[in-house]
Design a protein around this motif. Structure first.
Motif, PDB file in Angstrom:
ATOM      1  N   LEU A 172       0.677  -1.142  -0.283  1.00 26.38           N
ATOM      2  CA  LEU A 172       0.066   0.142   0.103  1.00 26.38           C
ATOM      3  C   LEU A 172       0.957   1.291   0.043  1.00 26.38           C
ATOM      4  N   LEU A 173       0.873   2.001  -0.932  1.00 21.62           N
ATOM      5  CA  LEU A 173       1.445   3.235  -1.075  1.00 21.62           C
ATOM      6  C   LEU A 173       0.848   4.714  -0.527  1.00 21.62           C
ATOM      7  N   ALA A 174      -0.519   4.670  -0.775  1.00 22.51           N
ATOM      8  CA  ALA A 174      -1.426   5.935  -0.559  1.00 22.51           C
ATOM      9  C   ALA A 174      -2.929   5.620  -0.664  1.00 22.51           C
ATOM     10  N   VAL A 179     -12.773  10.134  -5.121  1.00 24.43           N
ATOM     11  CA  VAL A 179     -12.374  10.435  -6.499  1.00 24.43           C
ATOM     12  C   VAL A 179     -13.506   9.727  -7.402  1.00 24.43           C
ATOM     13  N   SER A 180     -13.665  10.710  -8.329  1.00 23.53           N
ATOM     14  CA  SER A 180     -14.595  10.229  -9.347  1.00 23.53           C
ATOM     15  C   SER A 180     -14.073   9.148 -10.280  1.00 23.53           C
ATOM     16  N   VAL A 181     -14.632   8.093 -10.289  1.00 18.04           N
ATOM     17  CA  VAL A 181     -14.205   6.938 -11.414  1.00 18.04           C
ATOM     18  C   VAL A 181     -15.328   6.947 -12.336  1.00 18.04           C
ATOM     19  N   ASP A 182     -14.934   7.403 -13.579  1.00 17.67           N
ATOM     20  CA  ASP A 182     -16.107   7.132 -14.535  1.00 17.67           C
ATOM     21  C   ASP A 182     -17.217   7.854 -14.268  1.00 17.67           C
ATOM     22  N   GLY A 183     -17.136   8.824 -13.537  1.00 13.84           N
ATOM     23  CA  GLY A 183     -18.526   9.566 -12.907  1.00 13.84           C
ATOM     24  C   GLY A 183     -18.893   8.980 -11.548  1.00 13.84           C
ATOM     25  N   ALA A 184     -18.782   8.050 -10.852  1.00 15.81           N
ATOM     26  CA  ALA A 184     -19.116   7.504  -9.759  1.00 15.81           C
ATOM     27  C   ALA A 184     -18.055   7.760  -8.770  1.00 15.81           C
ATOM     28  N   ARG A 185     -18.274   8.014  -7.455  1.00 16.95           N
ATOM     29  CA  ARG A 185     -17.322   8.404  -6.464  1.00 16.95           C
ATOM     30  C   ARG A 185     -16.695   7.250  -5.676  1.00 16.95           C
ATOM     31  N   HIS A 186     -15.618   7.104  -5.709  1.00 15.91           N
ATOM     32  CA  HIS A 186     -14.794   5.909  -5.025  1.00 15.91           C
ATOM     33  C   HIS A 186     -13.664   6.531  -4.175  1.00 15.91           C
ATOM     34  N   ASP A 187     -13.221   5.735  -3.273  1.00 16.95           N
ATOM     35  CA  ASP A 187     -12.202   5.926  -2.544  1.00 16.95           C
ATOM     36  C   ASP A 187     -11.275   4.912  -3.188  1.00 16.95           C
ATOM     37  N   VAL A 188      -9.962   5.577  -3.185  1.00 24.14           N
ATOM     38  CA  VAL A 188      -8.866   4.866  -4.006  1.00 24.14           C
ATOM     39  C   VAL A 188      -7.653   4.416  -3.182  1.00 24.14           C
ATOM     40  N   LEU A 189      -7.455   3.258  -2.988  1.00 23.80           N
ATOM     41  CA  LEU A 189      -5.916   2.734  -2.559  1.00 23.80           C
ATOM     42  C   LEU A 189      -5.114   2.591  -3.661  1.00 23.80           C
ATOM     43  N   VAL A 239      -4.504  -5.884   1.668  1.00 24.41           N
ATOM     44  CA  VAL A 239      -4.656  -5.156   0.361  1.00 24.41           C
ATOM     45  C   VAL A 239      -5.007  -6.321  -0.768  1.00 24.41           C
ATOM     46  N   GLY A 240      -4.634  -7.482  -0.424  1.00 19.80           N
ATOM     47  CA  GLY A 240      -4.977  -8.609  -1.277  1.00 19.80           C
ATOM     48  C   GLY A 240      -6.371  -8.952  -1.340  1.00 19.80           C
ATOM     49  N   GLU A 241      -6.986  -8.860  -0.112  1.00 23.50           N
ATOM     50  CA  GLU A 241      -8.392  -9.233   0.307  1.00 23.50           C
ATOM     51  C   GLU A 241      -9.302  -7.915  -0.227  1.00 23.50           C
ATOM     52  N   LEU A 242      -8.666  -7.023  -0.069  1.00 25.50           N
ATOM     53  CA  LEU A 242      -9.399  -5.746  -0.517  1.00 25.50           C
ATOM     54  C   LEU A 242      -9.677  -5.768  -2.098  1.00 25.50           C
ATOM     55  N   ALA A 243      -8.580  -6.050  -2.847  1.00 23.50           N
ATOM     56  CA  ALA A 243      -8.507  -6.178  -4.208  1.00 23.50           C
ATOM     57  C   ALA A 243      -9.430  -7.060  -4.619  1.00 23.50           C
ATOM     58  N   ALA A 244      -9.549  -8.194  -4.037  1.00 22.97           N
ATOM     59  CA  ALA A 244     -10.497  -9.431  -4.351  1.00 22.97           C
ATOM     60  C   ALA A 244     -12.034  -8.838  -4.047  1.00 22.97           C
ATOM     61  N   ARG A 245     -12.264  -8.169  -3.205  1.00 20.38           N
ATOM     62  CA  ARG A 245     -13.533  -7.787  -2.747  1.00 20.38           C
ATOM     63  C   ARG A 245     -14.273  -6.551  -3.381  1.00 20.38           C
ATOM     64  N   TYR A 246     -13.206  -5.777  -3.906  1.00 17.09           N
ATOM     65  CA  TYR A 246     -13.605  -4.669  -4.792  1.00 17.09           C
ATOM     66  C   TYR A 246     -13.209  -4.585  -5.932  1.00 17.09           C
ATOM     67  N   ARG A 247     -13.252  -3.588  -6.821  1.00 14.72           N
ATOM     68  CA  ARG A 247     -12.728  -3.713  -8.301  1.00 14.72           C
ATOM     69  C   ARG A 247     -11.272  -3.242  -8.289  1.00 14.72           C
ATOM     70  N   TYR A 248     -10.520  -4.030  -8.759  1.00 13.66           N
ATOM     71  CA  TYR A 248      -8.980  -4.131  -8.901  1.00 13.66           C
ATOM     72  C   TYR A 248      -8.647  -3.486 -10.454  1.00 13.66           C
ATOM     73  N   LEU A 249      -7.891  -2.543 -10.716  1.00  7.36           N
ATOM     74  CA  LEU A 249      -7.270  -2.306 -11.785  1.00  7.36           C
ATOM     75  C   LEU A 249      -5.628  -2.359 -11.798  1.00  7.36           C
ATOM     76  N   PRO A 250      -5.128  -3.625 -12.317  1.00  4.72           N
ATOM     77  CA  PRO A 250      -3.770  -3.812 -11.994  1.00  4.72           C
ATOM     78  C   PRO A 250      -2.982  -2.752 -13.232  1.00  4.72           C
ATOM     79  N   PHE A 251      -1.835  -2.512 -12.884  1.00  7.05           N
ATOM     80  CA  PHE A 251      -1.134  -1.574 -13.768  1.00  7.05           C
ATOM     81  C   PHE A 251      -0.852  -2.150 -15.019  1.00  7.05           C
ATOM     82  N   GLU A 252      -0.928  -3.490 -14.935  1.00  8.68           N
ATOM     83  CA  GLU A 252      -0.352  -4.370 -16.189  1.00  8.68           C
ATOM     84  C   GLU A 252      -1.286  -4.462 -17.248  1.00  8.68           C
TER      85      GLU A 252
END
Length: 652
Positions: A530-532, A537-547, A577-590
């Motif tokens: 986890l970095l920050a 944050v608006s993600v495609d028009g919908a409000r999100h908290d971004v990790l 963070v692994g559990e959070l990524a599985a629970r919510y939408r995860y956008l890998p940089f790859e």
């Protein structure tokens, strides 16, 4: 008398903070009234706002601290009837330290020993005492060193240090809560200066208390044993960090966990297997790192201070400290069950756990290579044949760049030139070297990436398996348990001129390149850092908290109201963070091809995905965040995606 003076010092400093804070509030209020009376309405309004903010900060801080609940008890209690010898030792040491023995002894899952006391009347009247003993600490010490550690802790009782603990803790909480409530204002800066002074004095007092407790340790156990115990705690801490970080945490990340007896049993095995390495650690100079903010002196300072203390000669008890608790493995298993969240993880004993965890983690690495190959080939799933086909077509450099690696070096050596050799042969290295053990951290070329998929294919074909010994890194072994080296075959597979030879060797080894391949369609965040965190944050028009992770973004739907910081803190404290990524939408940089950035803070960017589509990110001014630099970190990571994409060649 000493207790009274220290309680008075803490009270005076804490009271002084509020004298300053209330004085400023009164001064601002008086100035605002004076300004109103002289028709300076605008200035009076500003002064009144400052006074109200300060008053609110003080009341809010006091309210939060007053409502704070005591931390629940942790660990497993060890009553006198269960460990009579341990209690005898503790009571004997308490008598030697001229203090009352603790009312409870509790085993806890950490390399530490500590004492606490439920004192009353600002620490002037003692209360129920508890001693906490770390299971891994007892595993690493003998009885003589444990006596030294216990004497140090009882020294805190003897000098009445523990009575001031609650007062000092609440004082720090009140001070910091008030400073946070008034942050960003001139008043806040003034209070921050006083808070720094309070913390500096508090840390200095705490360091002096540690040296006073060391005097009891030397008097009871002897100087040599006390100094050795201090060094041994450092060694055991390093071993415990290695055990939990290298063996336990990777298993937890992939849904596995040690069985109850195996959790601390594995650490016992590691201590025995790595005795030579631990001996090397003991020979190093003690850590001399010291900051004025530290609550403890450096180990080097404590050892030097012990040299000046009167020595005492005692007969040394070299038995393992765990012998003081009959049935110690069962008690340790109870500690593990009570302290850790095993949830639905599969529980295994060692070494089966090491094999299963390494196999899953290495397949995750291989899947990263396969997904890159699938994107280049335009396929939904890649196999080893897909990867070899790209190399045969001369697209190895493209694959390397897609993975962020350097192209393969020029082929050299018998394995690359002699198809009759043994490219998947027994390894000469006995510590995991040459078996793909370091590929996770040291992959830098296409050969390294191919080594990862060759190992995966061999395991999937059933001709090899992973082992994770206590000494050395993970290693690939054959059916007889002999280490094997996949690098020669990876070198063949990385060169278009010899990739056909690699295919023939795979057939001879009974590895079906068309079947061995990708298992996971999407990257996960297991093991990511986890970095920050940025709220709302608006993600495609919908409000999100971004990790913000080092490998991607976790996008958590957020409500329109409420404290964004509280939401972020609850997220990161409630799950990995692994559990959070599985629970919510995860956008890998790859999966990001490029980033179009129109603003940095707050962020305005569009991420273009490699498989088509975009993700639009739009931050807000004054957004809540995990840390002050979170928005800058998010912007930096997105900008790095733009630079990475610029290096990726266009595809046909």
């Amino acid at each position: 008398m000493v207790t009274t003076l220290r309680a008075a010092l803490s009270l005076v400093m804490l009271a002084g903070f509020y004298v300053v804070a209330v004085g400023l509030a009164v001064l601002l209020g008086w100035l605002s009234v004076l300004a109103f009376s002289t028709d300076h309405v605008r200035g009076a309004g500003y002064l009144a706002i400052f006074a109200l903010v300060l008053a609110f900060g003080i009341v809010s801080a006091l309210w939060k601290v007053a409502r704070a609940k005591a931390a629940p008890l942790h660990g497993v209690e060890v009553p006198p009837r269960s460990a009579p010898e341990l209690w005898t030792v503790v009571r004997e040491l308490a008598a030697a330290a001229h203090t009352r023995a603790p009312d409870e002894i509790r085993l806890v899952p950490e390399v530490n020993a500590a004492v606490s006391e439920e004192a009353r009347l600002l620490g002037l009247v003692g209360g129920r005492r508890r001693m906490y003993l770390g299971v891994p600490l007892m595993q690493g010490l003998d009885v003589a060193m444990l006596r030294s550690v216990l004497a140090h802790e009882l020294g805190h009782y003897s000098r009445n240090h523990t009575r001031l603990g609650p007062l000092a803790y609440r004082g720090r909480a009140v001070v910091m809560a008030t400073v946070q409530a008034t942050a960003g204002s001139v008043v806040g800066w003034l209070l921050m200066g006083y808070a720094w002074l309070y913390m500096l004095v508090s840390a200095a007092v705490s360091r002096r208390q540690e040296l006073e407790a060391d005097e009891i340790s030397v008097a009871v156990a002897g100087r040599a044993v006390a100094q050795q115990a201090l060094r041994e705690v450092e060694v055991v801490s390093a071993a415990w960090a290695h055990y939990t970080g290298v063996y336990v945490a990777p298993a937890f990340e992939v849904g596995l966990a040690p069985a109850a007896p195996a959790f601390f049993g594995g650490f016992d095995a590691l201590l025995g297997a790595r005795a030579d390495e631990l001996a090397d650690l003991r020979r190093r100079d003690p850590d001399a790192t010291q900051s004025r903010w530290d609550s403890h002196p450096s180990h080097a300072a404590r050892v030097a201070a012990m040299d000046r203390m009167p020595d005492a000669h005692r007969a040394r008890d070299t038995r393992r400290a765990t012998l003081l608790v009959p049935g110690f493995p069962d008690a340790a298993a109870m500690v593990a069950e009570g302290a850790l969240r095993f949830e639905g993880r599969t529980r295994l004993d060692w070494p089966a756990l090491g094999t299963a965890a390494t196999t899953r983690n290495r397949q995750r690495l291989a899947d990263g290579v396969y997904r890159a190959a699938a994107r280049l080939a335009g396929l939904p799933r890649a196999t080893l044949a897909t990867v070899l086909g790209l190399v045969a077509q001369g697209r190895g450099p493209e694959l390397a760049l897609e993975l962020g690696l350097a192209p393969a070096p020029a082929p050299a050596g018998p394995a690359a030139q002699d198809p009759g050799g043994r490219p998947l042969a027994p390894s000469a290295a006995g510590d995991g070297a040459g078996t793909g053990a370091d590929a996770e951290h040291d992959a830098s070329t296409l050969v390294d990436a191919l080594q990862v998929v060759v190992c995966s294919a061999a395991v999937q074909a059933g001709i090899a398996r992973w082992e994770q010994p206590w000494v050395g890194g993970p290693r690939l072994v054959d059916a007889a348990g002999e280490p094997i080296d996949p690098q020669p075959l990876a070198v063949l597979a990385a060169d278009p001129r010899t990739v056909a030879d690699a295919r023939r060797h795979l057939v001879a080894l009974r590895v079906d390149a068309d079947r061995a391949g990708q298992e996971s369609a999407q990257a996960d965040a297991l093991g990511a850092s986890l970095l920050a965190g940025v709220a709302s944050v608006s993600v495609d028009g919908a409000r999100h908290d971004v990790l913000v992770l080092d490998e991607g973004l976790v996008l958590v739907p957020a409500p329109r109201r409420g404290s964004g910081r509280k939401r972020l803190v609850a997220l990161v404290e409630g799950a990995s963070v692994g559990e959070l990524a599985a629970r919510y939408r995860y956008l890998p940089f790859e999966e990001v091809a490029t980033a179009k950035v129109r603003g940095k803070v707050p962020l305005r960017a569009t991420l273009v995905l490699k498989r088509g589509g975009t993700v639009r990110l739009k931050g807000r001014y004054g957004a809540d965040k995990l840390a002050d630099n979170s928005e800058a970190v998010l912007a930096t990571m997105v900008l790095s995606l733009r630079r990475t994409a610029a290096r990726t060649p266009a595809r046909a």
